[in-house]
Write a protein that holds these residues in place. Sequence first.
Motif, PDB file in Angstrom:
ATOM      1  N   ILE A 106      19.495   9.733   8.517  1.00 17.62           N
ATOM      2  CA  ILE A 106      20.787  10.385   8.728  1.00 17.62           C
ATOM      3  C   ILE A 106      21.489   9.661   9.871  1.00 17.62           C
ATOM      4  O   ILE A 106      20.923   9.535  10.969  1.00 17.62           O
ATOM      5  CB  ILE A 106      20.601  11.875   9.057  1.00 17.62           C
ATOM      6  N   HIS A 107      22.698   9.204   9.610  1.00 16.57           N
ATOM      7  CA  HIS A 107      23.376   8.333  10.576  1.00 16.57           C
ATOM      8  C   HIS A 107      24.830   8.735  10.733  1.00 16.57           C
ATOM      9  O   HIS A 107      25.494   9.163   9.774  1.00 16.57           O
ATOM     10  CB  HIS A 107      23.290   6.872  10.101  1.00 16.57           C
ATOM     11  N   GLY A 132       9.076  12.868  11.168  1.00 18.59           N
ATOM     12  CA  GLY A 132      10.389  12.386  11.559  1.00 18.59           C
ATOM     13  C   GLY A 132      10.275  11.251  12.541  1.00 18.59           C
ATOM     14  O   GLY A 132       9.219  11.010  13.133  1.00 18.59           O
ATOM     15  N   ALA A 133      11.370  10.527  12.708  1.00 20.02           N
ATOM     16  CA  ALA A 133      11.404   9.409  13.652  1.00 20.02           C
ATOM     17  C   ALA A 133      12.778   9.379  14.298  1.00 20.02           C
ATOM     18  O   ALA A 133      13.801   9.445  13.604  1.00 20.02           O
ATOM     19  CB  ALA A 133      11.124   8.088  12.942  1.00 20.02           C
ATOM     20  N   LEU A 134      12.789   9.283  15.627  1.00 19.18           N
ATOM     21  CA  LEU A 134      14.027   9.379  16.386  1.00 19.18           C
ATOM     22  C   LEU A 134      14.177   8.166  17.309  1.00 19.18           C
ATOM     23  O   LEU A 134      13.345   7.961  18.195  1.00 19.18           O
ATOM     24  CB  LEU A 134      14.018  10.665  17.224  1.00 19.18           C
ATOM     25  N   PRO A 135      15.222   7.340  17.124  1.00 21.52           N
ATOM     26  CA  PRO A 135      15.448   6.230  18.056  1.00 21.52           C
ATOM     27  C   PRO A 135      16.014   6.742  19.374  1.00 21.52           C
ATOM     28  O   PRO A 135      16.948   7.558  19.386  1.00 21.52           O
ATOM     29  CB  PRO A 135      16.459   5.343  17.312  1.00 21.52           C
ATOM     30  N   GLN A 168      18.386   8.938  12.332  1.00 24.78           N
ATOM     31  CA  GLN A 168      17.189   9.733  12.509  1.00 24.78           C
ATOM     32  C   GLN A 168      16.536   9.896  11.136  1.00 24.78           C
ATOM     33  O   GLN A 168      17.198  10.256  10.170  1.00 24.78           O
ATOM     34  CB  GLN A 168      17.542  11.090  13.125  1.00 24.78           C
ATOM     35  N   GLY A 169      15.247   9.577  11.075  1.00 21.44           N
ATOM     36  CA  GLY A 169      14.551   9.547   9.794  1.00 21.44           C
ATOM     37  C   GLY A 169      13.599  10.716   9.618  1.00 21.44           C
ATOM     38  O   GLY A 169      12.973  11.167  10.583  1.00 21.44           O
ATOM     39  N   ASP A 193      19.897  16.273  14.148  1.00 23.02           N
ATOM     40  CA  ASP A 193      18.906  16.683  13.142  1.00 23.02           C
ATOM     41  C   ASP A 193      17.505  16.736  13.718  1.00 23.02           C
ATOM     42  O   ASP A 193      16.671  17.529  13.253  1.00 23.02           O
ATOM     43  CB  ASP A 193      18.990  15.731  11.945  1.00 23.02           C
ATOM     44  N   ALA A 194      17.245  15.910  14.731  1.00 25.08           N
ATOM     45  CA  ALA A 194      15.927  15.968  15.364  1.00 25.08           C
ATOM     46  C   ALA A 194      15.712  17.326  16.030  1.00 25.08           C
ATOM     47  O   ALA A 194      14.595  17.857  16.027  1.00 25.08           O
ATOM     48  CB  ALA A 194      15.782  14.840  16.385  1.00 25.08           C
TER      49      ALA A 194
END
Length: 397
Positions: A106-107, A132-135, A168-169, A193-194
């Motif tokens: 989601i970007h 999930g994965a958050l930069p 965010q994945g 979303d995180a």
Amino acid sequence: MTIGIVIVAAGRGERAGAPEEGPKQYRPIGGRPVIARTLECFLSWPRSGPVVVVTHPDDDGLFAAATAGIANVERVVTTAGGDTRQRSVFEGLRVLSGTDATHVMIHDAARPFCDHALLDRVADALAAGEDGALPLMPVTDTLKRGSAEGLVHETVPRAGLYSAQTPQGFHLASIRAAHEKAAALRRGDFTDDASIAEWAGLAVRMVEGSPDNIKLTLKRDIDLADEKLSRRALPDVRTGNGYDVHQLEPGDGVTLCGVFIPHDQTLKGHSDADVALHALTDALLATCGAGDIGDHFPPSDMQWKGAPSKIFLEHAAKIVREHGGTIMNADVSLIAEAPKIGPHRQAMRENLAAILGISLDRCSVKATTNEKIGFVGRREGIAAIATATVVYRGESR
């Protein structure tokens, strides 16, 4: 694992000011709309699956204009968003759930400086089985907490503090379920979303963000991005060369640049043997790495026997335009002892202009002899050298 993409582009961008310039995601930076640069990052990423862009119902025309000509844009599905970012994301997830995507990134459309290395880091975390994965980027400024009276209340330790980025994945089914739960409980106060994933009990892995991956929020952000890109951008101007030669044999005339010239010889070839148009076809194809005339019109294919070479040049021009190119100039040099080219030069230039769809002043035809040296000098053949100049959309890198 199939990673779908949801790009959120339904906001009005009030904080960006200048409403007469339209929503910030459609404003130009470096000569191109913000959303076009964002989309291209994902559409050119080899690991991306279905792409859903969530837009405002009033922005259909803006979106179509901003994305015209982007490679693979036909992969994009649009859907109307809600009155908050959270509701827009929920709508994008709903549409994406109807595809083969198992995971989602989601970007924000207003982050046009993401890159493939960042996307890979998020994707690798998902591939390792994370929910999930958050930069993130570590906070480097000293942080202060203020009081209601406008005084500094305390200094906040910055150890372990980070600023969140997108994309965010997440596992698609998990993040959609979290959004559904939040909607059912009328929780609309999540800022990304995180935070919804955390609230729903999903484990979110931290991954390295990118210092370039800024979000354009204020008008100043957009102006600085435009200045940065305009300063570094170089026009993508490409030059292609082509060379061809055909043998002469007894006949009643030759065709050069589409003009038939009566002569006591003719050019031998599978098509009409127009050596000039063959060379120019190769020159155009060279500007976008599309091979040569033989790749597209093999001599072994009998359908091209005796065909007018205009067909070949039109095809090359179409390929150039499909790659985003604008033909700027076409130059042909003919090398022949006979016949004389001068009386036919204007008609040849007019043919080139008509075939390529450019103005006459951008078409040049020249001729020279070979001073009776070699096969040309012995009137055994005619050669042509062609140069084409094409400007492609975007910038050279």
